[in-house]
Design an enzyme around this catalytic site. Structure first.
Site, PDB file in Angstrom:
ATOM      1  N   TRP A 156       0.848  -1.191   0.000  1.00 33.65           N
ATOM      2  CA  TRP A 156       0.000   0.000   0.000  1.00 33.65           C
ATOM      3  C   TRP A 156       0.885   1.243   0.000  1.00 33.65           C
ATOM      4  CZ3 TRP A 156      -0.763  -4.229   3.208  1.00 33.65           C
ATOM      5  CH2 TRP A 156      -1.901  -4.990   2.929  1.00 33.65           C
ATOM      6  N   HIS A 176      -6.468   1.694   3.027  1.00 30.59           N
ATOM      7  CA  HIS A 176      -7.567   0.735   2.868  1.00 30.59           C
ATOM      8  C   HIS A 176      -8.531   0.935   4.034  1.00 30.59           C
ATOM      9  CE1 HIS A 176      -4.727  -2.431   5.011  1.00 30.59           C
ATOM     10  NE2 HIS A 176      -4.709  -1.267   5.593  1.00 30.59           N
ATOM     11  N   ARG A 202      -4.046   6.349  -2.044  1.00 26.95           N
ATOM     12  CA  ARG A 202      -2.760   5.689  -2.284  1.00 26.95           C
ATOM     13  C   ARG A 202      -1.847   6.597  -3.094  1.00 26.95           C
ATOM     14  NH1 ARG A 202      -4.704  -0.611  -3.079  1.00 26.95           N
ATOM     15  NH2 ARG A 202      -5.809  -0.638  -1.091  1.00 26.95           N
ATOM     16  N   GLN A 216     -13.555   1.854  -0.834  1.00 26.69           N
ATOM     17  CA  GLN A 216     -13.598   0.432  -0.496  1.00 26.69           C
ATOM     18  C   GLN A 216     -14.803   0.136   0.382  1.00 26.69           C
ATOM     19  OE1 GLN A 216      -9.917  -0.886   1.360  1.00 26.69           O
ATOM     20  NE2 GLN A 216      -9.048  -1.372  -0.649  1.00 26.69           N
ATOM     21  N   VAL A 259      -4.915 -11.635   7.554  1.00 23.46           N
ATOM     22  CA  VAL A 259      -5.809 -12.809   7.476  1.00 23.46           C
ATOM     23  C   VAL A 259      -4.988 -14.077   7.259  1.00 23.46           C
ATOM     24  CG1 VAL A 259      -7.942 -11.667   6.711  1.00 23.46           C
ATOM     25  CG2 VAL A 259      -6.192 -12.277   5.023  1.00 23.46           C
ATOM     26  N   ALA A 313     -12.889 -11.553   7.292  1.00 20.91           N
ATOM     27  CA  ALA A 313     -12.872 -10.158   6.840  1.00 20.91           C
ATOM     28  C   ALA A 313     -12.747 -10.161   5.325  1.00 20.91           C
ATOM     29  CB  ALA A 313     -11.690  -9.415   7.459  1.00 20.91           C
TER      30      ALA A 313
HETATM   31  N1  PHE Z   1      -7.393  -4.311   2.724  1.00 17.62           N
HETATM   32  C1  PHE Z   1      -7.101  -5.179   1.618  1.00 17.62           C
HETATM   33  C2  PHE Z   1      -6.648  -4.323   0.435  1.00 17.62           C
HETATM   34  O1  PHE Z   1      -6.832  -3.124   0.452  1.00 17.62           O
HETATM   35  C3  PHE Z   1      -8.289  -6.027   1.232  1.00 17.62           C
HETATM   36  C4  PHE Z   1      -8.644  -7.039   2.288  1.00 17.62           C
HETATM   37  C5  PHE Z   1      -9.524  -6.731   3.321  1.00 17.62           C
HETATM   38  C6  PHE Z   1      -8.126  -8.326   2.240  1.00 17.62           C
HETATM   39  C7  PHE Z   1      -9.858  -7.667   4.267  1.00 17.62           C
HETATM   40  C8  PHE Z   1      -8.445  -9.258   3.192  1.00 17.62           C
HETATM   41  C9  PHE Z   1      -9.306  -8.942   4.193  1.00 17.62           C
HETATM   42  O2  PHE Z   1      -6.064  -4.799  -0.515  1.00 17.62           O
END
Ligand code: PHE
Length: 345
Positions: A156, A176, A202, A216, A259, A313
């Site tokens: 990111w 995010h 970003r 998002q 995760v 998530a």
């Molecule tokens: N936050 C991640 C992204 O911006 C997406 C994501 C959210 C992945 C929750 C897994 C669980 O790429």
């Protein structure tokens, strides 16, 4: 001297006849007779050359000054007549003409898409919450199992508001919506079922599929008995409700530090039903979101016992979903405020 007096007499006669004029037709007639090529002023000017030399100068200047006065007076009269004409024009309004339609504003396509997606999750028992766009580094990274100097931070590219060199907490524009996972768990106890829509930022060059500002929708479900099957069932239902009941979904391993296991979810291409076309880059599949089971380290960070609680998530890009659904080929269209684009939705 005589000629000059004569000129002045003619000028004042012309002025008084101009004063009496009240229609544009008679004004035009006056203009032709007075200022026109064959008009009185022209003939005065022509006659000057036949005057004795010593009179010419005075006579010429009287004639020219008179001409200017007449032209000015003509301009004023013309404006007056025009103004009267337009203030009287209510007499000529055709009340049987259809009115001009008033254009109604509408919700931006991104807002519409957020609402559409949200309503699917609300019907599945999720609540909606929002969070700050200016975020502490702690929530955007550390509490999501991305410690300082972890290479995954490069996933990111970050716009920093204050990147401190001392020990104080850095401030950034969230990259995010995932920091809200930590914020929500920190301030509540399971069961949790929540989605978080919002803007993210970003540090990125823009092109047809990348923008430095994006939207998002994050999702989080935590309870004592949540399994990967719940994740699959929930997201499958979402995909069918947004992209059509015949959709197939595919999960593949992917890596996100917060995760474990982490996956990305694709749907079979709704345009070509998997045969291969430009929308799915001829693969038959379209990736639409990232997801996974909440990492034990994330639970530990918010003082949840990872032995007691499980959770899933997910996070998706709203512009990307809208682009797929409405076949929009350039993400930059969303925020350049071109009404020809926006009013289509
Ligand atoms: N936050 C991640 C992204 O911006 C997406 C994501 C959210 C992945 C929750 C897994 C669980 O790429």
């Amino acid at each position: 001297m005589e000629a000059t007096n004569e000129t002045e007499k003619i000028i004042s006669e012309q002025l008084s006849s101009l004063n009496k004029i009240d229609t544009t037709e008679s004004l035009e007639e006056w203009r032709v007779n007075t200022l026109g090529r064959q008009g009185v002023i022209t003939s005065i000017l022509k006659s000057i050359s036949s005057l004795p030399v010593e009179e010419r100068k005075a006579a010429g200047s009287a004639a020219n000054q008179g001409k200017t006065r007449l032209q000015d007076a003509f301009g004023i009269k013309q404006k007056q007549l025009l103004a009267n004409a337009s203030s009287n024009s209510s007499d000529s309004i055709d009340v049987s003409l259809p009115g001009r339609p008033a254009t109604r504003g509408k919700l931006h396509i991104v807002t519409q898409t957020i609402r559409e997606i949200s309503s699917v999750f609300v019907s599945l028992g999720f609540q909606i919450q929002e969070g700050p766009e200016v975020e502490w580094g702690k929530y955007n990274f550390d509490m999501l199992n991305i410690p300082q100097d972890h290479p995954a931070r490069d996933m990111w590219d970050t716009l920093w508001v204050e990147k401190n060199h001392d020990d104080s907490e850095p401030l950034l524009l969230r990259t995010h919506t995932s920091p809200m996972q930590a914020r929500i768990m920190e301030s509540s106890t399971p069961p949790i079922r929540v989605i978080i829509p919002g803007k993210c930022y970003r540090y990125e060059a823009t092109d047809a599929t990348h923008e430095w500002q994006l939207t998002q929708i994050e999702g989080l479900a935590v309870d004592s008995d949540i399994s990967f099957a719940d994740l699959k069932g929930t997201l499958y239902e979402f995909a069918k409700r947004i992209f059509g009941q015949d959709r197939q979904v595919r999960f593949r391993c992917d890596y996100f530090p917060f995760v474990e296991p982490g996956v990305d979810m694709s749907i079979d291409c709704f345009k070509c039903s998997g045969k291969g076309c430009s929308i799915c880059s001829h693969t038959g599949w379209i990736e639409i979101l990232g997801a996974g089971m909440v990492h034990p380290n994330v639970f530990k960070g918010v003082n949840y016992d990872p032995e007691k609680y499980k959770g899933f998530a997910f996070g998706m890009g709203v512009e990307r979903i809208a682009m797929l659904k409405y076949e929009i080929d350039d993400i930059r269209n969303f925020y350049t405020n071109d009404l020809r684009f926006l009013s289509q939705f």
